[in-house]
Design an enzyme around this catalytic site. Structure first.
Site, PDB file in Angstrom:
ATOM      1  N   ASN A  26     -13.943   9.940  48.658  1.00  0.00           N
ATOM      2  CA  ASN A  26     -14.544  10.584  49.821  1.00  0.00           C
ATOM      3  C   ASN A  26     -14.346   9.700  51.030  1.00  0.00           C
ATOM      4  O   ASN A  26     -14.247   8.486  50.891  1.00  0.00           O
ATOM      5  CB  ASN A  26     -16.052  10.741  49.607  1.00  0.00           C
ATOM      6  CG  ASN A  26     -16.394  11.982  48.816  1.00  0.00           C
ATOM      7  OD1 ASN A  26     -15.678  12.969  48.844  1.00  0.00           O
ATOM      8  ND2 ASN A  26     -17.496  11.918  48.103  1.00  0.00           N
ATOM      9  N   ASP A  74     -18.055  14.537  43.951  1.00  0.00           N
ATOM     10  CA  ASP A  74     -18.748  15.539  43.140  1.00  0.00           C
ATOM     11  C   ASP A  74     -18.030  15.786  41.814  1.00  0.00           C
ATOM     12  O   ASP A  74     -18.656  16.154  40.829  1.00  0.00           O
ATOM     13  CB  ASP A  74     -18.854  16.851  43.923  1.00  0.00           C
ATOM     14  CG  ASP A  74     -19.823  16.710  45.092  1.00  0.00           C
ATOM     15  OD1 ASP A  74     -20.799  15.940  44.948  1.00  0.00           O
ATOM     16  OD2 ASP A  74     -19.587  17.342  46.146  1.00  0.00           O
ATOM     17  N   LYS A 105       0.981   5.453  35.008  1.00  0.00           N
ATOM     18  CA  LYS A 105       1.274   6.096  36.294  1.00  0.00           C
ATOM     19  C   LYS A 105       2.079   7.383  36.064  1.00  0.00           C
ATOM     20  O   LYS A 105       3.072   7.374  35.329  1.00  0.00           O
ATOM     21  CB  LYS A 105       2.070   5.118  37.160  1.00  0.00           C
ATOM     22  CG  LYS A 105       2.330   5.622  38.554  1.00  0.00           C
ATOM     23  CD  LYS A 105       3.062   4.588  39.384  1.00  0.00           C
ATOM     24  CE  LYS A 105       3.499   5.194  40.705  1.00  0.00           C
ATOM     25  NZ  LYS A 105       4.355   4.290  41.454  1.00  0.00           N
ATOM     26  N   PRO A 135     -22.266  13.144  37.519  1.00  0.00           N
ATOM     27  CA  PRO A 135     -23.741  13.202  37.539  1.00  0.00           C
ATOM     28  C   PRO A 135     -24.252  13.069  38.975  1.00  0.00           C
ATOM     29  O   PRO A 135     -23.597  12.440  39.815  1.00  0.00           O
ATOM     30  CB  PRO A 135     -24.142  11.958  36.730  1.00  0.00           C
ATOM     31  CG  PRO A 135     -22.962  11.048  36.778  1.00  0.00           C
ATOM     32  CD  PRO A 135     -21.750  11.925  36.907  1.00  0.00           C
ATOM     33  N   ILE A 183     -26.650  11.233  40.979  1.00  0.00           N
ATOM     34  CA  ILE A 183     -27.439   9.997  40.784  1.00  0.00           C
ATOM     35  C   ILE A 183     -28.832  10.144  41.396  1.00  0.00           C
ATOM     36  O   ILE A 183     -29.851   9.832  40.766  1.00  0.00           O
ATOM     37  CB  ILE A 183     -26.702   8.783  41.408  1.00  0.00           C
ATOM     38  CG1 ILE A 183     -25.282   8.677  40.831  1.00  0.00           C
ATOM     39  CG2 ILE A 183     -27.479   7.487  41.163  1.00  0.00           C
ATOM     40  CD1 ILE A 183     -24.358   7.732  41.565  1.00  0.00           C
ATOM     41  N   PHE A 242     -29.316  11.438  51.659  1.00  0.00           N
ATOM     42  CA  PHE A 242     -28.560  11.709  52.876  1.00  0.00           C
ATOM     43  C   PHE A 242     -27.920  13.081  52.782  1.00  0.00           C
ATOM     44  O   PHE A 242     -27.526  13.506  51.694  1.00  0.00           O
ATOM     45  CB  PHE A 242     -27.476  10.639  53.096  1.00  0.00           C
ATOM     46  CG  PHE A 242     -27.948   9.511  53.970  1.00  0.00           C
ATOM     47  CD1 PHE A 242     -28.894   8.617  53.504  1.00  0.00           C
ATOM     48  CD2 PHE A 242     -27.470   9.369  55.265  1.00  0.00           C
ATOM     49  CE1 PHE A 242     -29.353   7.587  54.314  1.00  0.00           C
ATOM     50  CE2 PHE A 242     -27.923   8.349  56.082  1.00  0.00           C
ATOM     51  CZ  PHE A 242     -28.863   7.458  55.612  1.00  0.00           C
ATOM     52  N   LYS A 295     -31.505  20.743  50.408  1.00  0.00           N
ATOM     53  CA  LYS A 295     -31.150  19.616  49.538  1.00  0.00           C
ATOM     54  C   LYS A 295     -32.388  18.801  49.175  1.00  0.00           C
ATOM     55  O   LYS A 295     -32.546  18.353  48.051  1.00  0.00           O
ATOM     56  CB  LYS A 295     -30.152  18.715  50.295  1.00  0.00           C
ATOM     57  CG  LYS A 295     -29.060  18.163  49.445  1.00  0.00           C
ATOM     58  CD  LYS A 295     -27.958  17.565  50.286  1.00  0.00           C
ATOM     59  CE  LYS A 295     -26.821  18.536  50.507  1.00  0.00           C
ATOM     60  NZ  LYS A 295     -25.683  17.946  51.188  1.00  0.00           N
ATOM     61  N   LYS A 309     -33.428  18.474  45.264  1.00  0.00           N
ATOM     62  CA  LYS A 309     -33.435  17.169  44.576  1.00  0.00           C
ATOM     63  C   LYS A 309     -34.852  16.614  44.414  1.00  0.00           C
ATOM     64  O   LYS A 309     -35.041  15.534  43.860  1.00  0.00           O
ATOM     65  CB  LYS A 309     -32.554  16.164  45.341  1.00  0.00           C
ATOM     66  CG  LYS A 309     -31.100  16.643  45.476  1.00  0.00           C
ATOM     67  CD  LYS A 309     -30.122  15.540  45.768  1.00  0.00           C
ATOM     68  CE  LYS A 309     -28.770  16.132  46.130  1.00  0.00           C
ATOM     69  NZ  LYS A 309     -27.625  15.344  45.721  1.00  0.00           N
TER      70      LYS A 309
HETATM   71  O1  C5P Z   1     -25.588  16.970  46.815  1.00  0.00           O
HETATM   72  P1  C5P Z   1     -25.053  16.214  47.959  1.00  0.00           P
HETATM   73  O2  C5P Z   1     -23.831  15.385  47.598  1.00  0.00           O
HETATM   74  O3  C5P Z   1     -24.773  16.978  49.187  1.00  0.00           O
HETATM   75  O4  C5P Z   1     -26.258  15.219  48.320  1.00  0.00           O
HETATM   76  C1  C5P Z   1     -26.108  14.085  49.093  1.00  0.00           C
HETATM   77  C2  C5P Z   1     -27.103  13.052  48.667  1.00  0.00           C
HETATM   78  O5  C5P Z   1     -27.127  12.913  47.245  1.00  0.00           O
HETATM   79  C3  C5P Z   1     -26.750  11.671  49.160  1.00  0.00           C
HETATM   80  O6  C5P Z   1     -27.968  10.972  49.314  1.00  0.00           O
HETATM   81  C4  C5P Z   1     -25.907  11.103  48.039  1.00  0.00           C
HETATM   82  O7  C5P Z   1     -25.902   9.691  48.040  1.00  0.00           O
HETATM   83  C5  C5P Z   1     -26.605  11.663  46.823  1.00  0.00           C
HETATM   84  N1  C5P Z   1     -25.700  11.934  45.703  1.00  0.00           N
HETATM   85  C6  C5P Z   1     -25.794  11.222  44.535  1.00  0.00           C
HETATM   86  N2  C5P Z   1     -24.971  11.513  43.470  1.00  0.00           N
HETATM   87  C7  C5P Z   1     -24.057  12.492  43.559  1.00  0.00           C
HETATM   88  C8  C5P Z   1     -23.943  13.237  44.744  1.00  0.00           C
HETATM   89  C9  C5P Z   1     -24.764  12.933  45.798  1.00  0.00           C
HETATM   90  O8  C5P Z   1     -26.616  10.300  44.461  1.00  0.00           O
HETATM   91  N3  C5P Z   1     -23.278  12.752  42.545  1.00  0.00           N
END
Ligand code: C5P
Length: 396
Positions: free
Chosen positions: A209, A278, A288, A305, A307, A323, A337, A341
């Site tokens: 990303n 994601d 390679k 996952p 996190i 965030f 969101k 969460k």
């Molecule tokens: O679901 P989304 O990616 O939009 O959510 C963003 C927030 O979730 C951020 O705080 C990001 O650090 C956290 N996040 C995470 N693990 C993921 C995806 C997002 O901790 N796999």
């Protein structure tokens, strides 16, 4: 200009690191501080007062009988006018004198007569540092509330290597800036994720990303400045670790999750700033992938996952902060969101500003509503976020 208006009395004692004190004065002035230098006689053998006078723009004092102070009270006036007395480098001899309350020259008299905090950056040969007498003196100083900056470890002017080097001027500046921040998170443990993750396709390619890590690193620094014990779980970025922060380097989302879950039980706050991928390739190639037509037509992806959601779902979760970087409908998506969460605070930003800049514009969303943070450097926004986190911790 993070030390704007701060008055620093800088003591310089006799040691080869005195030449670095010249750079320190330059950096202090650049940060907006006013600097009054006092040198010991020994220090003048390494660098002349003229150097410090030119850099600080003020006369330098070396002698307690200096006739330039009309009332002959240099030892009282110089430190009474200061917000902090910093001694860098601080020699073993100087530290021994201070530990015993001796006052036989201008600088030690200044120390004894001060009514402001004393910060010292020791600089000496490693064996002088390890000598039991120095150890006793350092213990006494710490007990007396003196703040110790370093020393660092590495090559020494004498050709030896070990503990005893003065920490670098940039680090001293970071400690000073931290010194002036309110200790809103004193005694708290804060765990932060930052940067992108990298999901391997083969040994040289991957999915990632866009994320510089700057916002997460700024939050780590702000939390540490506020007195917290900070652990930063970082994806691949090219940023230096903030002073006093312990960093764990990871690459993939699963490594990041493992590192977080391993430490989260001891945390009071979890701030998920990382831009976690994601999805990841289901079966990364062991070798390679060649450009000979043998590459698979499509890469199968599996979901990573979440996190933050996993931490928030723990039986006794820390205060969780997420965030939401969105390209539109910030309020709607951020609130959605936050609810999905099940976290008390989410930090929203619109990504049209681009990535990797030093400034940002944020909106905080929590149970009390929206709190817009106008455009500012990331470290400033991070300090405001820390202040909000401290309020929410109080309410818990
Ligand atoms: O679901 P989304 O990616 O939009 O959510 C963003 C927030 O979730 C951020 O705080 C990001 O650090 C956290 N996040 C995470 N693990 C993921 C995806 C997002 O901790 N796999």
């Amino acid at each position: 200009m993070e030390l704007q208006g701060k008055r620093i009395a800088l003591g310089v004692t006799g040691g080869i690191a005195a030449y670095k004190a010249a750079e320190l004065v330059r950096l202090l002035i650049k940060q907006g501080a006013s600097v009054q230098v006092a040198m010991t006689e020994a220090a003048t053998h390494f660098v002349t007062p003229v150097t410090f006078q030119a850099l600080s723009g003020k006369p330098v004092f070396t002698d307690q009988w200096d006739p330039r102070i009309a009332n002959n009270m240099a030892h009282i006036d110089l430190s009474r006018e200061a917000d902090v007395l910093l001694v860098a480098p601080a020699s073993a001899d100087f530290l021994a004198k201070v530990a015993h309350g001796l006052a036989d020259d201008l600088l030690t008299t200044l120390v004894l007569a001060r009514d402001c905090p004393l910060l010292v950056a020791p600089a000496m040969n490693r064996q002088m540092w390890e000598n039991p007498a120095t150890r006793r003196n350092i213990a006494t100083l710490c007990n007396d509330g003196v703040t110790l900056l370093g020393p660092g470890c590495g090559d020494q002017a004498c050709g030896e290597s070990g503990l005893g080097r003065m920490i670098e001027p940039e680090e001293i500046i970071a400690v000073l800036i931290a010194h002036f921040q309110p200790k809103l998170l004193a005694g708290k443990r804060v765990l932060i994720t930052a940067g992108p993750t990298f999901e391997a396709i083969d040994p040289v390619r991957g999915i990632t990303n866009l994320s510089s890590g700057k916002m997460g690193y700024a939050i780590a620094r702000a939390a540490s400045e506020a007195g917290a014990e900070v652990t930063l779980v970082s994806g691949p970025v090219s940023l230096p670790c903030p002073h006093d922060v312990s960093r764990i380097d990871v690459s993939s989302a699963r490594q990041m999750r493992d590192a977080v879950l391993h430490r989260v039980a001891n945390s009071d706050v979890f701030v998920a700033v990382a831009a976690v991928a994601d999805y990841r390739p289901a079966k990364p190639a062991g070798q390679k992938i060649k450009k000979d037509g043998s590459a698979p037509a499509a890469i199968e992806l599996v979901q990573n996952p979440d996190i933050l959601a996993d931490v928030a779902a723990l039986p006794n979760p820390p205060l969780c902060v997420g965030f939401a970087a969105e390209s539109e409908k910030l309020q709607e998506y951020a609130e959605k969101k936050r609810r999905a969460k099940k976290i008390p605070l989410i930090v929203g930003n619109l990504i049209h500003q681009g990535f990797g800049g030093d400034n940002n514009t944020l909106i905080l969303f929590d149970d009390d509503g929206q709190h817009p943070l106008p455009p500012a450097p990331k470290i400033e926004l991070a300090r405001q976020l820390v202040a909000r986190i401290a309020i929410l911790l109080e309410k818990r």
